[in-house]
Design a protein around this motif. Structure first.
Motif, PDB file in Angstrom:
ATOM      1  N   SER A  12       0.811  -1.220   0.000  1.00 28.49           N
ATOM      2  CA  SER A  12       0.000   0.000   0.000  1.00 28.49           C
ATOM      3  C   SER A  12       0.844   1.270   0.000  1.00 28.49           C
ATOM      4  O   SER A  12       0.338   2.355  -0.310  1.00 28.49           O
ATOM      5  N   ASN A  13       2.128   1.168   0.311  1.00 32.94           N
ATOM      6  CA  ASN A  13       3.025   2.329   0.301  1.00 32.94           C
ATOM      7  C   ASN A  13       3.819   2.437  -1.001  1.00 32.94           C
ATOM      8  O   ASN A  13       4.640   3.348  -1.151  1.00 32.94           O
ATOM      9  N   SER A  14       3.584   1.510  -1.927  1.00 33.15           N
ATOM     10  CA  SER A  14       4.324   1.507  -3.183  1.00 33.15           C
ATOM     11  C   SER A  14       3.710   2.472  -4.187  1.00 33.15           C
ATOM     12  O   SER A  14       2.480   2.638  -4.252  1.00 33.15           O
ATOM     13  N   ALA A  15       4.558   3.107  -4.992  1.00 30.76           N
ATOM     14  CA  ALA A  15       4.095   3.999  -6.064  1.00 30.76           C
ATOM     15  C   ALA A  15       5.100   3.936  -7.212  1.00 30.76           C
ATOM     16  O   ALA A  15       6.288   4.204  -7.022  1.00 30.76           O
ATOM     17  N   VAL A  16       4.627   3.569  -8.407  1.00 33.04           N
ATOM     18  CA  VAL A  16       5.499   3.419  -9.571  1.00 33.04           C
ATOM     19  C   VAL A  16       4.952   4.267 -10.723  1.00 33.04           C
ATOM     20  O   VAL A  16       3.855   4.000 -11.216  1.00 33.04           O
ATOM     21  N   PRO A  17       5.684   5.303 -11.164  1.00 32.37           N
ATOM     22  CA  PRO A  17       5.263   6.073 -12.341  1.00 32.37           C
ATOM     23  C   PRO A  17       5.107   5.145 -13.539  1.00 32.37           C
ATOM     24  O   PRO A  17       6.008   4.356 -13.844  1.00 32.37           O
ATOM     25  N   LEU A  24       9.198   9.004 -16.147  1.00 32.33           N
ATOM     26  CA  LEU A  24       9.129   9.978 -15.073  1.00 32.33           C
ATOM     27  C   LEU A  24       9.698   9.467 -13.751  1.00 32.33           C
ATOM     28  O   LEU A  24       9.699  10.195 -12.760  1.00 32.33           O
ATOM     29  N   SER A  25      10.174   8.233 -13.732  1.00 30.71           N
ATOM     30  CA  SER A  25      10.675   7.655 -12.485  1.00 30.71           C
ATOM     31  C   SER A  25      12.165   7.864 -12.323  1.00 30.71           C
ATOM     32  O   SER A  25      12.937   7.733 -13.278  1.00 30.71           O
ATOM     33  N   ASP A  26      12.569   8.193 -11.092  1.00 32.06           N
ATOM     34  CA  ASP A  26      13.992   8.287 -10.758  1.00 32.06           C
ATOM     35  C   ASP A  26      14.550   6.937 -10.316  1.00 32.06           C
ATOM     36  O   ASP A  26      15.774   6.798 -10.167  1.00 32.06           O
ATOM     37  N   ILE A  27      13.659   5.983 -10.088  1.00 29.46           N
ATOM     38  CA  ILE A  27      14.075   4.674  -9.567  1.00 29.46           C
ATOM     39  C   ILE A  27      13.990   3.586 -10.627  1.00 29.46           C
ATOM     40  O   ILE A  27      14.941   2.815 -10.808  1.00 29.46           O
ATOM     41  N   TYR A  28      12.859   3.513 -11.334  1.00 26.77           N
ATOM     42  CA  TYR A  28      12.616   2.423 -12.272  1.00 26.77           C
ATOM     43  C   TYR A  28      13.048   2.798 -13.688  1.00 26.77           C
ATOM     44  O   TYR A  28      12.692   3.870 -14.188  1.00 26.77           O
ATOM     45  N   PRO A  29      13.791   1.926 -14.369  1.00 21.36           N
ATOM     46  CA  PRO A  29      14.096   2.161 -15.789  1.00 21.36           C
ATOM     47  C   PRO A  29      12.807   2.175 -16.602  1.00 21.36           C
ATOM     48  O   PRO A  29      11.844   1.483 -16.272  1.00 21.36           O
ATOM     49  N   VAL A  30      12.755   2.951 -17.644  1.00 18.96           N
ATOM     50  CA  VAL A  30      11.556   3.053 -18.458  1.00 18.96           C
ATOM     51  C   VAL A  30      11.356   1.791 -19.300  1.00 18.96           C
ATOM     52  O   VAL A  30      12.313   1.163 -19.749  1.00 18.96           O
ATOM     53  N   GLY A  31      10.082   1.417 -19.480  1.00 16.80           N
ATOM     54  CA  GLY A  31       9.743   0.341 -20.406  1.00 16.80           C
ATOM     55  C   GLY A  31       9.632  -1.047 -19.823  1.00 16.80           C
ATOM     56  O   GLY A  31       9.453  -2.015 -20.576  1.00 16.80           O
ATOM     57  N   ILE A  32       9.691  -1.192 -18.488  1.00 18.61           N
ATOM     58  CA  ILE A  32       9.535  -2.527 -17.892  1.00 18.61           C
ATOM     59  C   ILE A  32       8.044  -2.807 -17.694  1.00 18.61           C
ATOM     60  O   ILE A  32       7.305  -1.973 -17.168  1.00 18.61           O
ATOM     61  N   SER A  33       7.589  -3.970 -18.107  1.00 18.53           N
ATOM     62  CA  SER A  33       6.165  -4.334 -17.987  1.00 18.53           C
ATOM     63  C   SER A  33       5.737  -4.376 -16.527  1.00 18.53           C
ATOM     64  O   SER A  33       6.493  -4.836 -15.660  1.00 18.53           O
ATOM     65  N   ILE A  34       4.518  -3.912 -16.287  1.00 20.01           N
ATOM     66  CA  ILE A  34       3.942  -3.962 -14.942  1.00 20.01           C
ATOM     67  C   ILE A  34       2.759  -4.912 -14.906  1.00 20.01           C
ATOM     68  O   ILE A  34       2.690  -5.815 -14.075  1.00 20.01           O
ATOM     69  N   GLY A  35       1.806  -4.692 -15.801  1.00 12.96           N
ATOM     70  CA  GLY A  35       0.616  -5.542 -15.806  1.00 12.96           C
ATOM     71  C   GLY A  35      -0.368  -5.123 -16.879  1.00 12.96           C
ATOM     72  O   GLY A  35      -0.031  -4.344 -17.786  1.00 12.96           O
TER      73      GLY A  35
END
Length: 282
Positions: A177-182, A228-239
């Protein structure tokens, strides 16, 4: 054997009578031919020969059947042991196949982001919930793992590292519940933020919030990490989007997301350091 005795009892009695007649004739001096005497004796003895032959055949056949049954039981036990060994070997091969498939998937991801340092890790503990919202991996600071590094599986994003010890690290999945991914829609580029939801998390789902009301995102769209993420590389599948609802303010809407990664059965992850380029030792 009693049945056989009943069968030959009448013949036996008749034979006794015949013998008595023969012996009485002999006693009176009447001459009887040898053949007549032999026939009389044969008449008496033959039923007993038949009886003993029948008993002998029964004993032989019973012994033979018992031996065959013992051999069949032993053969069946041997075959059962061989089957158990083959089933066990098949399980091992299936596990090896699944493990190789996972490792190959992780290697593919590492090759997609060759510019970043990465290391494989195994999940060694999880939260008490049915789904992984937080968990622990077996790699820590001695392996170069630190906070905010990205965790991925062959099918997509898992989450990020929260903190690390020397030989372990605590991690947060996208269901927390504390997770947030652009994030954004791969098809339309519409932006939003994939967040964990306490209620949806119990069903293995998460939510994409802050989607513009005019966005063309639809059910079935693939959601990936955005630029827009400083943590996650762009283009990785989420769902994948499975439902879209309008927010109460009328300005935005949200989507229910089914993660591609089976977080309930997660066992191996790849840790990616977006802030450390491959070969950078500074």
């Amino acid at each position: 054997m009693f049945i056989l005795w009943d069968k030959y009892k009448k013949k036996f009695m008749a034979s006794i009578v015949m013998l008595l007649v023969v012996f009485s004739l002999i006693g009176t001096g009447d001459s009887l031919s040898a053949s007549l005497l032999e026939n009389a004796i044969g008449f008496v003895v033959t039923p007993f020969q038949d009886l003993t032959t029948g008993v002998e055949s029964w004993v032989v056949s019973t012994t033979e059947a018992s031996r065959e049954r013992t051999e069949l039981i032993a053969e069946n036990e041997a075959l059962s042991e061989q089957l158990a060994l083959l089933q066990e070997e098949n399980k091992r091969l299936s596990l090896y196949e699944a493990e190789n498939e996972t490792l190959s998937g992780l290697l593919d991801i590492a090759q997609r982001f060759p510019e970043y340092e990465s290391v494989g890790a195994t999940v060694i503990a999880k939260s008490t919930s049915i789904w992984y919202d937080t968990f622990t991996i077996n790699k820590g600071s001695t392996s170069g793992v630190s906070g905010n590094m990205v965790l991925v599986a062959p099918k997509g994003v898992v989450g990020k590292v929260l903190e690390s010890g020397a030989t372990y690290a605590k991690a947060q999945s996208i269901l927390d519940s504390n997770s947030a991914v652009p994030a954004m829609s791969l098809r339309t580029g519409d932006l939003g933020v994939v967040k964990g939801d306490y209620i949806l998390g119990n069903e293995g789902l998460c939510k994409m919030e802050y989607i513009n009301q005019e966005a063309e995102i639809i059910v079935g769209d693939e959601i990936i990490t955005s630029h827009l993420s400083d943590i996650y590389p762009v283009g990785i599948s989420i769902g994948q989007v499975i439902e879209i609802e309008a927010d109460a303010n009328g300005l935005t809407k949200y989507a229910i997301i089914q993660p591609f990664v089976d977080l309930q059965h997660l066992d191996t992850v790849l840790v990616i350091d977006k802030n450390q380029e491959a070969g950078d030792v500074s």
